[in-house]
Write an enzyme that holds these catalytic residues in place. Structure first.
Site, PDB file in Angstrom:
ATOM      1  N   ASP A  94      -4.759   3.574  -1.866  1.00  0.00           N
ATOM      2  CA  ASP A  94      -5.847   3.901  -0.926  1.00  0.00           C
ATOM      3  C   ASP A  94      -6.334   5.321  -1.146  1.00  0.00           C
ATOM      4  O   ASP A  94      -5.617   6.277  -0.868  1.00  0.00           O
ATOM      5  CB  ASP A  94      -5.331   3.758   0.509  1.00  0.00           C
ATOM      6  CG  ASP A  94      -5.127   2.316   0.894  1.00  0.00           C
ATOM      7  OD1 ASP A  94      -6.088   1.542   0.789  1.00  0.00           O
ATOM      8  OD2 ASP A  94      -4.003   1.956   1.293  1.00  0.00           O
ATOM      9  N   HIS A 105      -1.193  -1.270  -4.274  1.00  0.00           N
ATOM     10  CA  HIS A 105      -2.471  -0.997  -3.604  1.00  0.00           C
ATOM     11  C   HIS A 105      -2.540   0.511  -3.362  1.00  0.00           C
ATOM     12  O   HIS A 105      -1.656   1.104  -2.735  1.00  0.00           O
ATOM     13  CB  HIS A 105      -2.548  -1.772  -2.291  1.00  0.00           C
ATOM     14  CG  HIS A 105      -3.863  -1.660  -1.597  1.00  0.00           C
ATOM     15  ND1 HIS A 105      -4.961  -2.415  -1.947  1.00  0.00           N
ATOM     16  CD2 HIS A 105      -4.269  -0.867  -0.575  1.00  0.00           C
ATOM     17  CE1 HIS A 105      -5.982  -2.102  -1.164  1.00  0.00           C
ATOM     18  NE2 HIS A 105      -5.587  -1.157  -0.328  1.00  0.00           N
ATOM     19  N   MET A 113     -12.100   4.472  -0.524  1.00  0.00           N
ATOM     20  CA  MET A 113     -12.778   4.699   0.763  1.00  0.00           C
ATOM     21  C   MET A 113     -13.459   6.055   0.663  1.00  0.00           C
ATOM     22  O   MET A 113     -13.078   7.024   1.328  1.00  0.00           O
ATOM     23  CB  MET A 113     -11.748   4.653   1.901  1.00  0.00           C
ATOM     24  CG  MET A 113     -11.305   3.229   2.211  1.00  0.00           C
ATOM     25  SD  MET A 113      -9.730   3.188   3.090  1.00  0.00           S
ATOM     26  CE  MET A 113      -8.621   3.229   1.706  1.00  0.00           C
ATOM     27  N   GLY A 125      -9.002   3.930   7.141  1.00  0.00           N
ATOM     28  CA  GLY A 125      -8.717   5.352   7.327  1.00  0.00           C
ATOM     29  C   GLY A 125      -7.252   5.643   7.611  1.00  0.00           C
ATOM     30  O   GLY A 125      -6.779   6.728   7.304  1.00  0.00           O
ATOM     31  N   SER A 167       0.847  -1.204   0.000  1.00  0.00           N
ATOM     32  CA  SER A 167       0.000   0.000   0.000  1.00  0.00           C
ATOM     33  C   SER A 167       0.873   1.240   0.000  1.00  0.00           C
ATOM     34  O   SER A 167       1.631   1.481   0.943  1.00  0.00           O
ATOM     35  CB  SER A 167      -0.905   0.011   1.226  1.00  0.00           C
ATOM     36  OG  SER A 167      -1.453   1.301   1.359  1.00  0.00           O
ATOM     37  N   HIS A 188      -8.349   1.062  -4.032  1.00  0.00           N
ATOM     38  CA  HIS A 188      -9.300   0.865  -2.921  1.00  0.00           C
ATOM     39  C   HIS A 188      -9.936   2.210  -2.599  1.00  0.00           C
ATOM     40  O   HIS A 188      -9.283   3.089  -2.019  1.00  0.00           O
ATOM     41  CB  HIS A 188      -8.502   0.303  -1.725  1.00  0.00           C
ATOM     42  CG  HIS A 188      -9.302   0.123  -0.476  1.00  0.00           C
ATOM     43  ND1 HIS A 188      -8.713  -0.114   0.750  1.00  0.00           N
ATOM     44  CD2 HIS A 188     -10.636   0.128  -0.239  1.00  0.00           C
ATOM     45  CE1 HIS A 188      -9.645  -0.233   1.677  1.00  0.00           C
ATOM     46  NE2 HIS A 188     -10.828  -0.087   1.102  1.00  0.00           N
ATOM     47  N   ASP A 216      -6.671  -6.492   4.226  1.00  0.00           N
ATOM     48  CA  ASP A 216      -6.111  -5.142   4.231  1.00  0.00           C
ATOM     49  C   ASP A 216      -6.119  -4.558   5.645  1.00  0.00           C
ATOM     50  O   ASP A 216      -7.176  -4.259   6.201  1.00  0.00           O
ATOM     51  CB  ASP A 216      -6.945  -4.267   3.280  1.00  0.00           C
ATOM     52  CG  ASP A 216      -6.349  -2.885   3.082  1.00  0.00           C
ATOM     53  OD1 ASP A 216      -5.250  -2.629   3.601  1.00  0.00           O
ATOM     54  OD2 ASP A 216      -6.997  -2.079   2.386  1.00  0.00           O
ATOM     55  N   GLY A 217      -4.908  -4.371   6.185  1.00  0.00           N
ATOM     56  CA  GLY A 217      -4.752  -3.702   7.472  1.00  0.00           C
ATOM     57  C   GLY A 217      -4.017  -4.543   8.489  1.00  0.00           C
ATOM     58  O   GLY A 217      -4.447  -5.649   8.810  1.00  0.00           O
ATOM     59  N   MET A 225     -11.529  -5.838   5.394  1.00  0.00           N
ATOM     60  CA  MET A 225     -10.748  -4.880   6.182  1.00  0.00           C
ATOM     61  C   MET A 225     -10.424  -5.518   7.531  1.00  0.00           C
ATOM     62  O   MET A 225     -11.323  -5.917   8.269  1.00  0.00           O
ATOM     63  CB  MET A 225     -11.524  -3.586   6.402  1.00  0.00           C
ATOM     64  CG  MET A 225     -11.726  -2.738   5.158  1.00  0.00           C
ATOM     65  SD  MET A 225     -10.220  -2.373   4.236  1.00  0.00           S
ATOM     66  CE  MET A 225      -9.207  -1.575   5.481  1.00  0.00           C
ATOM     67  N   MET A 278      -8.937   8.148  -0.032  1.00  0.00           N
ATOM     68  CA  MET A 278      -9.792   8.515   1.112  1.00  0.00           C
ATOM     69  C   MET A 278     -10.328   9.927   0.930  1.00  0.00           C
ATOM     70  O   MET A 278      -9.577  10.825   0.521  1.00  0.00           O
ATOM     71  CB  MET A 278      -8.978   8.465   2.404  1.00  0.00           C
ATOM     72  CG  MET A 278      -8.318   7.130   2.656  1.00  0.00           C
ATOM     73  SD  MET A 278      -7.358   7.195   4.176  1.00  0.00           S
ATOM     74  CE  MET A 278      -6.644   5.559   4.182  1.00  0.00           C
ATOM     75  N   SER A 297       2.645  -0.262   6.164  1.00  0.00           N
ATOM     76  CA  SER A 297       3.784   0.059   7.024  1.00  0.00           C
ATOM     77  C   SER A 297       4.775  -1.097   7.137  1.00  0.00           C
ATOM     78  O   SER A 297       5.981  -0.862   7.234  1.00  0.00           O
ATOM     79  CB  SER A 297       3.311   0.513   8.406  1.00  0.00           C
ATOM     80  OG  SER A 297       2.146  -0.146   8.786  1.00  0.00           O
TER      81      SER A 297
END
Ligand code: DX5
Ligand code: ZN
Length: 215
Positions: free
Chosen positions: A35, A33, A68, A142, A8, A66, A175-176, A137, A37, A198
């Site tokens: 993200d 990936h 969001m 977020g 990500s 993705h 994811d996460g 998720m 938002m 991360s």
């Protein structure tokens, strides 16, 4: 299905985005990936169209986008024009999910649906046959760097059972909070796409992190 790794870019160093993209291009990872938002569906804003356009210019691997965001249908054509391979919308953000899925596919992209941690898998039983990917998720969406929610293992098994019962195929993406500590159990439960932010980008050696996710 063989395991796919999707780093990500949310956790990348945005001041050196080209360097980070090149790192993933040269790595064993499979997808980017991305993200997106909007500060409404989730309490954070990531990056918008000019940045995604810049990512597309340098990325040589499929873009797994993705969203969001609320009312994602408004931007399906834009993401198609950016060359997104997979476009994932949130179940919780779509009033007419069937229409959103059709819309994504009609623009030549693969269609994904993401479920928040509190949304049960069985709500997908009437659309699972139309999906190319379900993103579970494993944190509240977020933010990167959050703690993995353990209930995800049961959800993967339930999703796998639903896919089998409906005699269909579909990627199961997690994811996460994915790291080398939970990766093998996620795969054992049925996951075949692991997103990691991360864990990859904060590591001293991202290449080694990507390899370790494969077990
Ligand atoms: C969270 C995003 C994730 C996030 C994962 O809302 O959807 O893709 O970047 O980050 P890590 O791997 O750090 O939990
Ligand atoms: Zn994501």
């Amino acid at each position: 299905m063989s395991l796919l790794i999707a780093p990500s870019l949310l956790a990348a160093d945005f001041a050196n985005l080209e360097r980070e993209i090149t790192l993933i291009n040269k790595s064993d990872a499979d997808w980017f990936h991305i993200d997106v938002m909007d500060g409404v569906f989730v309490p954070n804003i990531s990056f918008g169209m000019p940045v995604i356009k810049a990512i597309q210019k340098h990325a040589t691997k499929p873009l797994d986008v993705h969203l969001m965001i609320v009312d994602p249908d408004r931007y399906v054509s834009t993401f198609a024009s950016f060359g997104a391979t997979i476009l994932t919308v949130h179940y919780e953000a779509c009033t007419h999910l069937n229409r959103s899925i059709d819309n994504i596919k009609s623009k030549g992209m693969k269609a994904g649906v993401a479920l928040n941690p509190h949304t049960p898998v069985h709500l997908l039983e009437d659309c699972i046959k139309d999906l190319d990917l379900v993103c579970l998720m494993s944190v509240n969406p977020g933010f990167g760097g959050q703690k993995f929610i353990e209930n995800t293992y049961e959800k993967i098994k339930a999703l796998k059972a639903l896919i089998t019962a409906k005699n269909t195929t579909c990627h199961i993406e997690i994811d996460g909070g994915v790291t080398d500590v939970n990766a093998s159990e996620l795969v054992a439960c049925g996951a075949d796409v692991l997103v990691a932010g991360s864990y990859v980008f904060s590591a001293p050696d991202p290449h080694e992190s990507i390899r370790k996710l494969r077990g």
